[in-house]
Design an enzyme around this catalytic site. Structure first.
Site, mmCIF file in Angstrom:
data_model
loop_
_atom_site.group_PDB
_atom_site.id
_atom_site.type_symbol
_atom_site.label_atom_id
_atom_site.label_comp_id
_atom_site.label_asym_id
_atom_site.label_seq_id
_atom_site.Cartn_x
_atom_site.Cartn_y
_atom_site.Cartn_z
ATOM 1 N N LEU A 166 0.942 -1.371 0.056
ATOM 2 C CA LEU A 166 0.026 0.121 0.024
ATOM 3 C C LEU A 166 0.841 1.107 -0.053
ATOM 4 O O LEU A 166 1.997 1.351 0.379
ATOM 5 C CB LEU A 166 -1.049 0.070 1.172
ATOM 6 C CG LEU A 166 -0.424 -0.010 2.597
ATOM 7 C CD1 LEU A 166 0.166 1.483 3.043
ATOM 8 C CD2 LEU A 166 -1.586 -0.616 3.540
ATOM 9 N N PHE A 274 6.597 6.713 -12.272
ATOM 10 C CA PHE A 274 8.013 6.898 -11.280
ATOM 11 C C PHE A 274 9.262 7.346 -12.319
ATOM 12 O O PHE A 274 10.228 6.816 -12.241
ATOM 13 C CB PHE A 274 8.343 5.379 -10.661
ATOM 14 C CG PHE A 274 7.746 5.143 -9.634
ATOM 15 C CD1 PHE A 274 7.924 5.107 -8.150
ATOM 16 C CD2 PHE A 274 6.025 4.364 -9.744
ATOM 17 C CE1 PHE A 274 7.206 5.121 -7.240
ATOM 18 C CE2 PHE A 274 5.371 4.319 -8.602
ATOM 19 C CZ PHE A 274 5.880 4.596 -7.383
ATOM 20 N N LEU A 275 8.667 8.075 -13.309
ATOM 21 C CA LEU A 275 9.617 8.984 -14.175
ATOM 22 C C LEU A 275 9.323 10.349 -13.739
ATOM 23 O O LEU A 275 9.682 11.013 -14.675
ATOM 24 C CB LEU A 275 9.368 8.435 -15.439
ATOM 25 C CG LEU A 275 9.821 7.105 -16.069
ATOM 26 C CD1 LEU A 275 9.703 6.743 -17.530
ATOM 27 C CD2 LEU A 275 11.462 6.845 -15.663
ATOM 28 N N CYS A 285 9.976 4.141 3.765
ATOM 29 C CA CYS A 285 10.100 2.661 3.153
ATOM 30 C C CYS A 285 11.287 2.777 2.069
ATOM 31 O O CYS A 285 12.137 1.855 2.422
ATOM 32 C CB CYS A 285 9.145 2.111 2.174
ATOM 33 S SG CYS A 285 7.618 1.827 3.460
HETATM 34 P P1 NAD Z 1 4.234 2.757 12.305
HETATM 35 O O1 NAD Z 1 5.453 2.922 13.136
HETATM 36 O O2 NAD Z 1 3.367 3.701 11.744
HETATM 37 O O3 NAD Z 1 3.464 1.703 13.270
HETATM 38 C C1 NAD Z 1 4.014 0.895 13.927
HETATM 39 C C2 NAD Z 1 3.251 0.514 15.192
HETATM 40 O O4 NAD Z 1 3.308 -0.617 15.848
HETATM 41 C C3 NAD Z 1 3.264 1.750 16.257
HETATM 42 O O5 NAD Z 1 1.920 2.308 16.471
HETATM 43 C C4 NAD Z 1 3.854 1.090 17.489
HETATM 44 O O6 NAD Z 1 3.279 1.909 18.552
HETATM 45 C C5 NAD Z 1 3.200 -0.172 17.351
HETATM 46 N N1 NAD Z 1 3.880 -1.172 18.107
HETATM 47 C C6 NAD Z 1 5.363 -1.381 18.101
HETATM 48 N N2 NAD Z 1 5.362 -2.547 18.935
HETATM 49 C C7 NAD Z 1 4.467 -2.953 19.265
HETATM 50 C C8 NAD Z 1 3.986 -4.143 20.133
HETATM 51 N N3 NAD Z 1 4.959 -5.108 20.496
HETATM 52 N N4 NAD Z 1 2.705 -4.385 20.124
HETATM 53 C C9 NAD Z 1 1.787 -3.760 19.715
HETATM 54 N N5 NAD Z 1 2.214 -2.639 18.789
HETATM 55 C C10 NAD Z 1 3.436 -2.245 18.851
HETATM 56 O O7 NAD Z 1 4.939 1.782 11.111
HETATM 57 P P2 NAD Z 1 4.183 1.484 9.695
HETATM 58 O O8 NAD Z 1 4.568 2.717 8.644
HETATM 59 O O9 NAD Z 1 2.753 1.232 9.788
HETATM 60 O O10 NAD Z 1 5.083 0.267 8.952
HETATM 61 C C11 NAD Z 1 4.919 -1.003 9.650
HETATM 62 C C12 NAD Z 1 5.730 -1.895 8.941
HETATM 63 O O11 NAD Z 1 4.975 -1.965 7.658
HETATM 64 C C13 NAD Z 1 7.014 -1.342 8.578
HETATM 65 O O12 NAD Z 1 7.832 -2.795 8.438
HETATM 66 C C14 NAD Z 1 7.069 -0.967 7.093
HETATM 67 O O13 NAD Z 1 8.127 -0.874 6.405
HETATM 68 C C15 NAD Z 1 5.938 -1.697 6.462
HETATM 69 N N6 NAD Z 1 5.274 -0.978 5.540
HETATM 70 C C16 NAD Z 1 4.895 0.356 5.423
HETATM 71 C C17 NAD Z 1 4.212 1.051 4.512
HETATM 72 C C18 NAD Z 1 4.122 2.591 4.623
HETATM 73 O O14 NAD Z 1 3.502 3.022 3.688
HETATM 74 N N7 NAD Z 1 3.805 3.154 5.746
HETATM 75 C C19 NAD Z 1 3.940 0.225 3.231
HETATM 76 C C20 NAD Z 1 4.177 -0.977 3.119
HETATM 77 C C21 NAD Z 1 4.820 -1.502 4.421
#
Ligand code: NAD
Length: 482
Positions: A166, A274-275, A285
């Protein structure tokens, strides 16, 4: 409305209610799944339980309110509660950049330890967090170390990698109508359970879904699925750095990168997306995923030169913007700069690795006074010297230069005359190539895009007659929308 009753489908727990976790939880509840979101941050937990999204994402608040109201979604702080009422366990905690290039896995480690301690009934652990290649196996051993139950762990736990693609700003549509769903596991029955959770998405059977455009389902081994996510982000980042490299060459030879990108993008082997040359990519990310992939390669003694160059080119693009300011304004001491757009891209208030913040920081350090405007971002705590104003013209008042750093649609319709009338100088550095150089020069700006020929190609510009160009006329200003 959901397509089926929730009883028949696996119940879902989502650990980590940040950007990805909240979208996953709200969307799965919308699809009729019974969902419990787990969040350890008490402030976020309180906000989410009231139906308020802790970050800006179009449509998410409505989805949250609907899902909470339907009784299909609730948020808790205790993973034990969530485990007792679920069979599918999505891991969505953050994996920010860590030391030495590898991702910081402390949240994953903590989440795994608490899941291991509380696990008693059969579950499929589905990693949505972007985790280093090999983490599926590593997670299993972490859970084994923490596990306190009497049934052998292998009898009640399987791991599936389901990378999330996403994009912030269109997260709900991306999750509900993806182009592909990738599932990686060494267990057939685990894959079956995740397919069942995903069924309304795979069949596009929900209200608003399009059964003629079902996503491809790619089933792989665990390691391949983990690699797919890194390879996807690395490729997209490469495409942007590629066109930025071409943009620099365009500046030397007098070509226009927008014309070049449009023409090469019409080749279906290349594609138009993406260009967009400019100040480069940012966000939570691309940078950290590339860094992780580079570190993984180097762990095996392989020097991933292409990926390193992609990162270097991207960093240079931020400096290119600053260099354009320096070339025109010379000394920064006493200069006033207005940055238009702080978020790393339009449609989000996410400032993680936002190019605008580097430009602001570097200009403050060089002695300039920096103001900013962003439709979604208020004050930026990390740069207290930068004043953020809610009105774009007020932000530009008395400044020597405006720098376009996020291609928000709000800026496409900007009133050039009004902008110039409040500014002290006439310089516009367009770090997103939003505007047509000729138009801006005609309106009175000293205009600098990235890789653009400032006065257009004297031998005539590219004819765009296939509905492909995204330029739009708004008032007398021509702009490009992302
Ligand atoms: P984020 O930091 O917004 O959210 C992570 C959440 O997890 C936080 O709210 C944190 O408080 C919570 N958390 C941490 N430890 C916890 C635990 N033990 N129990 C419950 N909650 C806990 O991160 P994000 O942007 O949502 O990204 C999450 C993952 O998804 C990452 O690995 C990221 O690379 C991947 N990702 C992100 C996106 C994006 O667009 N943001 C897209 C694809 C993949």
């Amino acid at each position: 409305m959901p397509d089926e009753t929730s009883r028949a489908a696996p119940r879902v727990a989502v650990v980590g209610s940040g950007y990805v976790g909240t979208v996953v939880a709200a969307c799965l509840a919308f699809l009729g799944r019974q969902v419990i979101g787990v969040e350890t941050d008490p402030h976020k937990l309180c906000e989410l339980s009231r139906g308020c999204s802790p970050f800006y994402e179009p449509g998410l608040s409505d989805l949250l309110v609907g899902a909470l109201g339907s009784g299909r979604l609730r948020f808790v702080g205790d993973v034990g509660d969530a485990l007792a009422h679920s069979e599918a366990l999505f891991l969505c905690v953050g994996t920010p950049p860590g030391d030495g290039g590898h991702a910081d896995m402390s949240s994953v480690r903590e989440a795994a330890a608490s899941i291991g301690r509380e696990l008693r009934t059969p579950h499929v652990l589905i990693t949505k967090s972007t985790v280093p290649i090999g983490s599926g196996h590593w997670l299993r051993s972490l859970l084994e170390d923490a596990y306190e139950g009497s049934t052998p762990l292998e009898d009640i736990l399987s791991v599936v990698s389901c990378p999330e693609f996403l994009r912030e700003g269109s997260a709900i549509a991306d999750f509900l109508t993806p182009e592909r769903v990738v599932l990686g596991s060494d267990s057939g029955s685990a894959l079956e359970l995740v397919r069942e959770v995903y069924r309304p998405i795979l069949e596009q059977s929900f209200v608003g879904g399009d059964p003629d455009r079902c996503p491809a389902l790619i089933q792989t081994g665990l390691l391949s699925a983990e690699t797919v996510k890194y390879a996807s982000n690395a490729f997209l980042a490469t495409k942007i750095s590629f066109i930025n490299e071409i943009a620099m060459i365009c500046e030397f030879v007098g070509a226009d990168v927008v014309e070049v990108a449009t023409a090469i993008g019409l080749d279906s082997r290349i594609g138009p997306r993406f260009l967009d040359a400019g100040a480069g990519w940012g966000g939570s990310c691309f940078g950290k995923d590339l860094q992780e992939l580079i570190s993984t390669a180097m762990d095996y003694g392989h020097d991933p030169r292409l990926l390193q160059a992609v990162t270097e080119v991207n960093h240079r693009q931020r400096q290119v913007v600053v260099e354009k300011l320096r070339r025109h304004l010379k000394t920064m001491r006493g200069r006033r700069i207005c940055i238009m757009g702080l978020a790393f891209k339009p449609g989000t208030d996410d400032l993680r690795d936002a190019p605008a913040l580097d430009v602001a920081r570097w200009r403050v350090a060089a002695g300039a006074s920096v103001r900013a405007h962003d439709p979604m971002v208020g004050a930026v705590a990390e740069i207290p010297e930068m004043r953020t104003l809610p009105d774009m013209y007020e932000a530009a008042r008395g400044t020597d230069a405006v720098v376009m750093m996020t291609e928000w649609p709000d800026y496409v319709g900007i009133d050039a005359d009004a902008l110039l009338s409040v500014m002290r100088g006439r310089l516009m550095v367009d770090g997103r190539n939003m505007f047509n150089p000729e138009t801006m020069v005609r309106r009175g700006f000293v205009y600098e895009g990235v890789g653009r020929s400032p006065l257009g190609d004297p031998y005539g510009g590219l004819e765009l007659n296939r509905g492909f160009d995204q330029r739009v006329e708004i008032g007398n200003l021509e702009g490009r929308v992302a």
